[in-house]
Structure formats: structure tokens, C-alpha cells
Design a protein around this motif. Structure first.
Motif, PDB file in Angstrom:
ATOM      1  N   ILE A  44       0.864  -1.180   0.000  1.00  0.00           N
ATOM      2  CA  ILE A  44       0.000   0.000   0.000  1.00  0.00           C
ATOM      3  C   ILE A  44       0.897   1.225   0.000  1.00  0.00           C
ATOM      4  N   VAL A  45       0.700   2.103  -0.970  1.00  0.00           N
ATOM      5  CA  VAL A  45       1.513   3.308  -1.094  1.00  0.00           C
ATOM      6  C   VAL A  45       0.735   4.470  -0.485  1.00  0.00           C
ATOM      7  N   GLY A  46       1.228   4.977   0.648  1.00  0.00           N
ATOM      8  CA  GLY A  46       0.580   6.087   1.327  1.00  0.00           C
ATOM      9  C   GLY A  46       0.056   5.689   2.695  1.00  0.00           C
ATOM     10  N   VAL A 246      -1.143  -4.226  -5.376  1.00  0.00           N
ATOM     11  CA  VAL A 246      -0.755  -2.899  -4.882  1.00  0.00           C
ATOM     12  C   VAL A 246      -2.004  -2.030  -4.784  1.00  0.00           C
ATOM     13  N   ILE A 247      -2.125  -1.288  -3.700  1.00  0.00           N
ATOM     14  CA  ILE A 247      -3.142  -0.243  -3.555  1.00  0.00           C
ATOM     15  C   ILE A 247      -2.420   1.096  -3.499  1.00  0.00           C
ATOM     16  N   LEU A 248      -2.821   2.006  -4.367  1.00  0.00           N
ATOM     17  CA  LEU A 248      -2.257   3.350  -4.376  1.00  0.00           C
ATOM     18  C   LEU A 248      -3.188   4.275  -3.608  1.00  0.00           C
ATOM     19  N   ALA A 249      -2.680   4.845  -2.524  1.00  0.00           N
ATOM     20  CA  ALA A 249      -3.445   5.765  -1.674  1.00  0.00           C
ATOM     21  C   ALA A 249      -2.684   7.083  -1.596  1.00  0.00           C
ATOM     22  N   THR A 250      -2.511   7.711  -2.750  1.00  0.00           N
ATOM     23  CA  THR A 250      -1.609   8.855  -2.877  1.00  0.00           C
ATOM     24  C   THR A 250      -2.301  10.202  -2.795  1.00  0.00           C
TER      25      THR A 250
END
Length: 470
Positions: A44-46, A246-250
């Protein structure tokens, strides 16, 4: 008669350039920057609200998974730690916006929003997160007579969706909060809570860590690439990751996926925080119910009391920078903070002499439909949600539910919803983007100055269901 300009200048003298929530207590450190190669089931990004809720809900759904959260700064350092702390039940940026876009789904969407708010409250209680969570309700206040138009009709509609809503006249609203500029209002008791957002983010990160989620702060992700059925995640540091999903939480930061950035623009919103009010100042302003407040203009303020009786005062002057630029230098804007301070003393002249201790700003990920949207790439290996437009404190938890459901191969329980299936109209490229935002802001200001009359530009945007908000 208070000279609001003079008071604003005086009150801002010595105000600290920094987000009050993030500096109130020492922020915990969850992990040093990633300095090695890591292989996990989910990256998870963010580490804002969306990323942290996603980590928790994914770990609860898939307890055997190894999950890593990668954050370029510190936990909650972005919008999650800089907002006003309003936790709203709406998933659609308000009932009217939702009815205009998904009228056939609003019974379900309002139910889901209420359940989401209740789930947040239950989670905070269950895990004993000390984040000053208060289910206070909210009052939308009218500061001009034209803003009262349609409130009775709106209240009737809102009640059919389970809102505990009351229309207030001038005397009634001023009995609740003693501002001489209030002409009336709309009091809803069951759709809004208040929270210390930084403490909530730190609490969520603590729960995620206790579940076995690894959190790496100070690790800037530079790219995501699908190779051989796996996703490689590269960073600006020495570490790297590989995962199946992948989960992008940007949020408002530039997307790691080409084309996605066209659906949001980063809009800078600005906030002031006062010193704690004295007992006599609290008596002068009233506000015994401690409701969250916002006014009903197109360009609006939002404000609330903190647990130690400070007033957070923000909104109104949302700023977009050419090319969707984001910069730490944009977090302080003296002209806007002075404007906000002047408006504060016009609203609360009885608080003459109060000082502001903090002044800050931050970027909001705004979409043309004012609400979140979802997307994926590479056969669902990469999932994302964006466009929360100022209501992310509450809506991010629901978004995390949607993203975690999409991690499974079977059909998600949310895919029938237009809110989930569709995307907003993209913003035009530059220089049209900046021009459109500037024209819209000027038109909204004119509408507020002309009893709400919307000019041809705004009526055209309304017709096509697009707009600009913070």
C-alpha cells in the motif's frame, strides 16, 4: 465596532507555520525508511487514512497475507493530518450532489454512509484510540438571506433519508452560537462527528502494526511496474518491494499511473487555529453543543472547537497552482490567512483580542464530480481511489472497503454502484485547466455577491455535472 482588518493583522502576529494537529504531541515513529528488498502479498503506497484503513481491512480479510505500507513522509503527514477533523457520513459530497448524480442509488448510498460512520465510531471505541472523537452533529449556517431559500424543502428531503435535521431561524441559530452575522441555519445531529485527525491516523497505524502490517516511513515510491505477474515497487531510497497486489493511496500527490492525474487537481485549502478560549470568551460565543459549523455560501468556511476550546477556522479561499503543482512552499499563504482572520473577527467580533497560534495549508484531491472514484490497472493487480474533495476523513474507510473487496477474484459487493463503477469528467489540459478554475472561482464569488445567482458559466457546468470545490 471591531476593525476586522486591524484585528486580523494583530491576531496573526507570531502564528506558527505548521499544522496544529501534527505538532500538538510528539508523533510516533513506526519504522525507519525501507533499506532492503521486501516481498509481500500486498503493498500500500501512502500512510494516510485511505492507506491505513486499507491495511487494516485487508489484514482482517486476509490474515495470512504479509502487508507493507510505504509512506514518503510520516504517518498522516499529508491531508490526513492537516484537515479540519470533520467526519461526515456522506459518501457523495452531500445529499444534493448525490441526488443529482445517482438518484436511484441514494437510499443505499446514504445507508452505507451511515453504516460507515458508525463503523468508524465502533472501531475507535473498540481499539481505545485516543483521538478526541465526538459525535456532535453539524450546523450549516446562513450568513445572507438568500442562503435560506430552499432550506425547508431540503430538510424534508433529508429526513426521508434518515437525517435528523431541523431548520433554524435567526433567533434559534444565534441561541446555539452567538454570531451576529447568522440569519438561520440547518442543524443535523446524526451525520457528522469531529476528531483530532492526526491522532486518528496515528491510532490507525498503531492498530495496523499490532495486526502485523509493516509500515515504512520516509520511503518515497518512484514507480510501480508489473513484471511476470508480480508488481515491482521502486523507491528513491535503497529499498524495493515486490508483491502480488498494490493499492495506491496517494491522494493529491502525483499519480504513479499515467493518465490518472487528469481526473483530479490538487487544490490548496488553508486553516487557522486560535489559542484556547477563556471561560468568559466561551460564554460570549456560546456553542455549548460543540457542533461542527460551515456556512452556506458557494465559497464557504468550516470551523469547530477542539477539546481544549480552540477554534479551528478554515476554507473559503481554495487555491490551484498552474500545472497541478504541489510544493511545501504552498502550505503558507499570507494573503489567504489574513483574509481568513478578517472573516473570523467579522463572524465573532466578541472574540476581539484572541490570537492565532497556528496557520497552515494542504492539498485536497478535487474531482469534477466532488466525490471519490475508483480504478485499477493490469487486471486488477493495482487498485486506487482518489477525488475525495474534502470529505476523506470519513469516506476513505468506505473506499478502503471497496478496494479490499476488489482484491478478491470474485465480484465485489459494491460494483453495481455508479459511485464505484464510473469516473468523473477529467479536467482539461493546461492552460485550459487553470483558466477554467479561475473563471469558476470568480463566478462563484459573483454568485455569493448577487444572492446566489449563477451565471452562464456556472449553469453550463451544472448542466454537465462538473465543477470545482474544496
Amino acid at each position: 465596532m471591531v476593525d476586522s482588518e486591524r484585528e486580523a493583522i494583530r491576531a496573526l502576529t507570531g502564528a506558527h507555520d505548521g499544522a496544529f494537529w501534527l505538532e500538538e504531541t510528539e508523533a510516533p515513529v513506526f519504522a525507519p525508511p525501507l533499506g532492503r528488498h521486501v516481498e509481500v502479498d500486498l503493498v500500500i503506497v501512502g500512510a494516510g487514512f485511505l492507506g491505513l484503513w486499507s491495511a487494516i481491512l485487508a489484514k482482517e480479510r486476509f490474515p495470512e497475507w504479509e502487508i507493507a505500507v510505504v509512506e514518503g513522509g510520516r504517518v498522516g503527514f499529508g491531508a490526513s493530518g492537516r484537515n479540519g477533523g470533520f467526519v461526515d457520513a456522506s459518501l457523495t459530497h452531500g445529499l444534493e450532489n448525490g441526488l443529482g448524480r445517482w438518484p436511484d442509488e441514494m437510499v443505499e448510498l446514504e445507508r452505507l454512509g451511515g453504516e460507515n460512520l458508525a463503523a468508524i465510531a465502533d472501531f475507535i471505541g473498540q481499539h481505545h484510540i485516543d483521538c478526541e472523537f465526538m459525535q456532535t452533529g453539524a450546523i450549516d449556517v446562513a450568513t445572507d438571506g438568500w442562503q435560506l431559500d430552499g432550506l425547508e424543502e431540503y430538510a424534508l428531503t433529508a429526513r426521508t433519508f434518515g437525517h435528523d435535521t431541523t431548520v433554524l431561524d435567526r433567533r434559534e441559530v444565534q441561541e446555539l452560537v452567538h454570531s451576529p452575522v447568522y440569519e438561520g441555519g440547518l442543524w443535523t445531529t446524526n451525520r457528522t462527528a469531529l476528531v483530532n485527525p492526526a491522532k486518528l491516523a496515528w491510532g490507525l497505524a498503531g492498530v495496523a502494526s499490532s495486526l502485523g502490517v509493516e509500515i515504512y516511513e520516509g520511503t518515497v515510491v518512484t514507480g510501480v511496474t508489473v513484471i511476470g505477474g508480480m508488481v515491482d515497487v521502486t523507491t528513491a531510497q535503497s529499498g524495493s518491494l515486490r508483491s502480488a497486489k498494490v493499492i495506491l493511496a496517494t491522494n493529491a500527490f502525483p499519480s504513479l499511473l499515467p493518465g490518472v492525474g487528469n481526473f483530479i487537481i490538487p487544490v490548496y485549502d488553508y486553516v487557522l487555529m486560535t489559542e484556547p478560549l477563556t471561560t468568559s470568551q466561551m460564554e460570549a460565543v456560546g456553542w455549548d453543543g460543540r457542533q461542527g459549523l460551515s456556512d452556506l455560501g458557494n465559497l464557504f468556511h468550516y470551523y469547530r472547537l477542539t477539546s481544549d476550546n480552540r477554534i479551528l477556522w478554515g476554507g473559503y479561499d481554495a487555491i490551484y497552482h498552474y500545472g497541478s503543482r504541489i510544493s511545501a512552499s504552498y502550505r503558507l499563504r499570507s494573503r489567504t490567512h489574513l483574509l481568513l482572520a478578517r472573516h473570523f473577527f467579522e463572524t465573532f467580533p466578541m472574540l476581539e483580542g484572541v490570537r492565532f497560534t497556528h496557520a497552515w495549508g494542504g492539498a485536497i484531491d478535487t474531482s469534477t464530480r466532488f466525490s471519490m472514484f475508483f480504478g485499477s490497472r493490469h487486471q486488477g493487480k493495482i487498485q486506487y481511489a482518489l477525488g475525495f474533495t474534502g470529505l476523506g476523513v470519513g469516506a476513505t474507510r468506505f473506499a478502503a472497503e471497496v478496494l479490499c473487496a476488489r482484491l478478491e477474484p470474485k465480484e465485489s459487493a459494491f460494483e453495481h454502484l455508479g459511485l464505484v463503477r464510473t469516473k468523473p469528467v477529467p479536467f482539461p489540459p493546461e492552460p485550459l485547466r487553470s483558466a477554467a478554475v479561475a473563471i469558476t472561482r470568480r463566478s462563484l464569488m459573483r454568485a455569493d455577491a448577487s444572492e446566489g445567482h449563477r451565471n452562464l458559466w456556472l449553469r453550463t457546468l451544472d448542466r454537465f455535472g462538473v465543477g470545482f470545490d474544496s
